[in-house]
Design a protein around this motif. Structure first.
Motif, PDB file in Angstrom:
ATOM      1  N   LEU A 106       7.046 -41.941  41.582  1.00 27.74           N
ATOM      2  CA  LEU A 106       6.733 -43.010  42.529  1.00 27.74           C
ATOM      3  C   LEU A 106       5.749 -42.537  43.596  1.00 27.74           C
ATOM      4  N   THR A 107       5.842 -41.283  43.972  1.00 29.43           N
ATOM      5  CA  THR A 107       4.877 -40.727  44.919  1.00 29.43           C
ATOM      6  C   THR A 107       3.500 -40.615  44.281  1.00 29.43           C
ATOM      7  N   LEU A 108       3.458 -40.164  43.031  1.00 30.05           N
ATOM      8  CA  LEU A 108       2.179 -40.050  42.320  1.00 30.05           C
ATOM      9  C   LEU A 108       1.513 -41.401  42.107  1.00 30.05           C
ATOM     10  N   ALA A 139      -2.996 -32.462  37.916  1.00 29.19           N
ATOM     11  CA  ALA A 139      -1.975 -32.074  36.934  1.00 29.19           C
ATOM     12  C   ALA A 139      -1.296 -30.767  37.332  1.00 29.19           C
ATOM     13  N   ALA A 140      -2.084 -29.794  37.818  1.00 32.50           N
ATOM     14  CA  ALA A 140      -1.508 -28.517  38.235  1.00 32.50           C
ATOM     15  C   ALA A 140      -0.591 -28.699  39.431  1.00 32.50           C
ATOM     16  N   ALA A 141      -1.018 -29.510  40.399  1.00 29.13           N
ATOM     17  CA  ALA A 141      -0.193 -29.756  41.581  1.00 29.13           C
ATOM     18  C   ALA A 141       1.090 -30.497  41.201  1.00 29.13           C
ATOM     19  N   THR A 142       0.981 -31.444  40.274  1.00 29.91           N
ATOM     20  CA  THR A 142       2.163 -32.180  39.815  1.00 29.91           C
ATOM     21  C   THR A 142       3.137 -31.250  39.101  1.00 29.91           C
ATOM     22  N   LEU A 143       2.606 -30.359  38.269  1.00 34.16           N
ATOM     23  CA  LEU A 143       3.451 -29.380  37.595  1.00 34.16           C
ATOM     24  C   LEU A 143       4.176 -28.506  38.612  1.00 34.16           C
ATOM     25  N   GLY A 144       3.448 -28.077  39.643  1.00 37.33           N
ATOM     26  CA  GLY A 144       4.060 -27.260  40.681  1.00 37.33           C
ATOM     27  C   GLY A 144       5.185 -27.975  41.396  1.00 37.33           C
ATOM     28  N   LEU A 145       4.957 -29.242  41.743  1.00 38.51           N
ATOM     29  CA  LEU A 145       6.006 -30.022  42.424  1.00 38.51           C
ATOM     30  C   LEU A 145       7.198 -30.255  41.509  1.00 38.51           C
ATOM     31  N   GLY A 200      -4.642 -36.567  47.493  1.00 39.22           N
ATOM     32  CA  GLY A 200      -3.619 -36.395  46.463  1.00 39.22           C
ATOM     33  C   GLY A 200      -2.746 -35.168  46.668  1.00 39.22           C
ATOM     34  N   VAL A 201      -3.369 -33.989  46.791  1.00 34.82           N
ATOM     35  CA  VAL A 201      -2.604 -32.750  46.954  1.00 34.82           C
ATOM     36  C   VAL A 201      -1.865 -32.708  48.293  1.00 34.82           C
ATOM     37  N   PRO A 202      -2.491 -33.093  49.424  1.00 32.51           N
ATOM     38  CA  PRO A 202      -1.722 -33.128  50.681  1.00 32.51           C
ATOM     39  C   PRO A 202      -0.522 -34.061  50.624  1.00 32.51           C
ATOM     40  N   LEU A 203      -0.622 -35.164  49.884  1.00 32.96           N
ATOM     41  CA  LEU A 203       0.526 -36.062  49.738  1.00 32.96           C
ATOM     42  C   LEU A 203       1.656 -35.362  48.999  1.00 32.96           C
TER      43      LEU A 203
END
Length: 256
Positions: A131-133, A151-157, A68-71
């Motif tokens: 769409l990536t998520l 959630a943290a990684a999504t917030l960062g992106l 998930g995070v590498p993607l």
């Protein structure tokens, strides 16, 4: 609703329609999502093939850490090229085609024009992120999910895309040609990302120059560490970029 409230969203709807009818936005979305889907498949295959080894490590990295995070990290890399291409024509094209005075003649202040165009770009970028998520989320019932880290990684992106979008809009506001705007946005984004590279090579990790670097604020979020300082940094960058774009358009309006 008052006209003052509706105006920015009217610009947003107009710019959103332009994005939808331009082939560039569709081509970029298709190519980047295809690339991300291919890499997701490769990472998923590697994750599944190493399940037996990881079974002996209860506290080892899981699906979100290895897939998930590498993607999302690959999405961040693509954003440095994609966002300048999406934002390069939002204002520069108006200036080149001579349609910017029409927006001024409609009584729209510079701030609403900038905000409306920025919200349209931001909407496209958030759809791209969603769409990536959707790729790792398709497996949420089949494997253990670390929702907090995701959630943290999504917030960062989301914050990174919002910041790059604001930089792109600002460059488009200052440029006379979309290609110049895209080039300037790319250079500024890369400079912000690696401004602390020399300091890190010298062993300095807590100086002021490290605070200025975008990488110093995104990487903790990708690791699942949410800090108010990191969020404030992105918000300040967005506000500064949009303020500069507004100032530039206000100057153009005074000249017209």
């Amino acid at each position: 609703m008052t006209p003052a409230f509706v105006s920015p969203f009217a610009v947003t709807r107009l710019e959103w329609r332009r994005l939808l009818v331009r082939p560039l936005a569709w081509v970029l979305a298709a190519l980047t999502l295809a690339w991300l889907a291919w890499n997701f498949t490769l990472m998923l295959g590697s994750f599944l093939s190493s399940q037996i080894q990881r079974a002996a490590q209860p506290d080892g990295p899981g699906f979100i850490d290895l897939v998930g995070v590498p993607l999302l990290g690959q999405l961040a890399q693509l954003a440095f090229l994609v966002v300048p291409l999406i934002t390069m024509s939002v204002i520069a094209d108006e200036r080149r085609n001579g349609t910017l005075p029409l927006l001024f003649a409609a009584g729209l202040p510079a701030s609403r024009i900038v905000l409306g165009k920025y919200l349209a770009v931001l909407g496209w970028l958030l759809v791209w992120l969603a769409l990536t998520l959707a790729m790792p989320l398709t497996l949420m019932h089949s494997t253990h999910f670390d929702w907090g880290k995701l959630a943290a990684a999504t917030l960062g992106l989301a914050l990174m895309l919002a910041a790059l979008g604001a930089i792109g809009v600002a460059c488009s506001a200052f440029a006379s040609h979309p290609a110049i705007a895209a080039s300037a946005a790319l250079v500024i984004a890369l400079a912000l990302w690696s401004v602390n590279l020399g300091a890190q090579m010298a062993g300095m990790n807590d100086g002021a120059i490290n605070w200025l670097a975008m990488s110093s604020h995104l990487q903790p979020l990708l690791r699942g560490l949410v800090s108010t300082t990191d969020i404030v940094w992105f918000v300040l960058l967005i506000v500064l970029a949009l303020a500069l774009a507004t100032r530039r358009l206000a100057t153009d309006k005074e000249r017209n």
